[in-house]
Motif scaffolding. Sequence first.
Motif, short mmCIF file in Angstrom:
data_model
loop_
_atom_site.label_atom_id
_atom_site.label_comp_id
_atom_site.label_asym_id
_atom_site.label_seq_id
_atom_site.Cartn_x
_atom_site.Cartn_y
_atom_site.Cartn_z
N ILE A 174 44.45 57.57 49.59
CA ILE A 174 45.32 56.41 49.46
C ILE A 174 44.54 55.12 49.72
CG2 ILE A 174 47.42 55.28 50.33
CD1 ILE A 174 47.86 57.96 48.80
N TYR A 175 44.70 54.16 48.80
CA TYR A 175 44.11 52.83 48.93
C TYR A 175 45.26 51.82 48.96
CZ TYR A 175 39.48 54.62 47.68
OH TYR A 175 38.28 55.29 47.68
N LYS A 176 45.14 50.87 49.85
CA LYS A 176 46.13 49.78 49.93
C LYS A 176 45.42 48.49 49.57
CE LYS A 176 49.01 52.00 53.36
NZ LYS A 176 50.35 51.98 52.88
N ALA A 177 46.07 47.70 48.71
CA ALA A 177 45.45 46.46 48.27
C ALA A 177 46.46 45.32 48.29
CB ALA A 177 44.88 46.61 46.86
N GLU A 178 46.02 44.21 48.81
CA GLU A 178 46.77 42.97 48.66
C GLU A 178 46.10 42.25 47.49
OE1 GLU A 178 47.09 38.73 50.88
OE2 GLU A 178 47.34 40.49 52.17
N ILE A 179 46.88 42.02 46.45
CA ILE A 179 46.35 41.45 45.22
C ILE A 179 46.89 40.04 45.04
CG2 ILE A 179 46.28 41.69 42.71
CD1 ILE A 179 46.60 44.70 43.12
N ASN A 180 45.98 39.08 44.98
CA ASN A 180 46.34 37.68 44.75
C ASN A 180 45.89 37.30 43.36
OD1 ASN A 180 47.25 37.11 47.55
ND2 ASN A 180 45.15 37.68 48.00
N ILE A 181 46.84 36.91 42.52
CA ILE A 181 46.56 36.66 41.11
C ILE A 181 46.74 35.17 40.80
CG2 ILE A 181 47.22 37.21 38.73
CD1 ILE A 181 48.55 39.79 39.93
N ALA A 182 45.70 34.61 40.18
CA ALA A 182 45.77 33.26 39.62
C ALA A 182 45.34 33.39 38.16
CB ALA A 182 44.87 32.29 40.37
N ASP A 183 46.32 33.62 37.29
CA ASP A 183 46.04 33.86 35.88
C ASP A 183 46.34 32.58 35.10
OD1 ASP A 183 45.96 34.65 33.20
OD2 ASP A 183 46.59 36.69 33.70
N ASN A 184 45.30 31.79 34.85
CA ASN A 184 45.47 30.53 34.15
C ASN A 184 45.76 30.73 32.67
OD1 ASN A 184 44.87 28.81 36.45
ND2 ASN A 184 42.82 29.70 36.31
N ASP A 185 45.35 31.87 32.10
CA ASP A 185 45.62 32.15 30.69
C ASP A 185 47.11 32.38 30.44
OD1 ASP A 185 42.91 31.95 30.28
OD2 ASP A 185 42.58 34.08 29.89
N ARG A 186 47.80 32.97 31.41
CA ARG A 186 49.23 33.27 31.26
C ARG A 186 50.11 32.38 32.12
NH1 ARG A 186 50.80 38.67 33.08
NH2 ARG A 186 49.26 38.35 34.70
N ALA A 187 49.51 31.51 32.91
CA ALA A 187 50.24 30.66 33.85
C ALA A 187 51.08 31.50 34.81
CB ALA A 187 51.10 29.63 33.13
N TYR A 188 50.47 32.58 35.32
CA TYR A 188 51.14 33.43 36.30
C TYR A 188 50.33 33.40 37.59
CZ TYR A 188 52.92 37.22 39.03
OH TYR A 188 53.45 37.93 40.06
#
Length: 179
Positions: free
Chosen positions: A7-21
């Motif tokens: 099991i792996y736990k990840a905190e994912i922070n996304i700055a997607d400028n292509d989709r503005a998400y």
Amino acid sequence: MALGATIYKAEINIADNDRAYYGSHAVTVARHPSETEERLMIRILAYALYENGDERLTFTRGLSEVDEPDLWRKDLTGTILQWIETGLPDDRRLLKACGRAGQVVVLAYGRNVAIWWASMASKLERARNLKVYVLPVESTQKLAALADRNMILHFNRQDGTVWVSSDKAEAEIEIQALN
């Protein structure tokens, strides 16, 4: 005795400028005993590339289940909106997925992508809801080096390039469309 998943736990922070998400997500991912850290991290990359805040994109049982992709997005009725594969799946699997899902995405990686695509392109040209992307080998190996059982990952995407960083290192991935 069979080996269990790690099991792996990840905190994912996304700055997607292509989709503005822009968003943060906590995910738990099971790594199959036969799965490499490179493949695990590409699945997490796929999540970061396609999460849109609706919280319907989920990791599946992956290698443990032959009729499921690595990730999928379903609507409330169970209809598969998006089917996401990593690696080099065969044409029959992809054509079947195209019949089941609104959109099918492949993130192809590894040293044999060019050979795989040369044999697949003509077989898949009728699949209008299929998008195939290639990830450079050097980049996916750097991405694999970021793997940790508990990790905080930052994904920044702009103009088709993704920069991934953690407290361990960073990786730059240029995503190239094949079709």
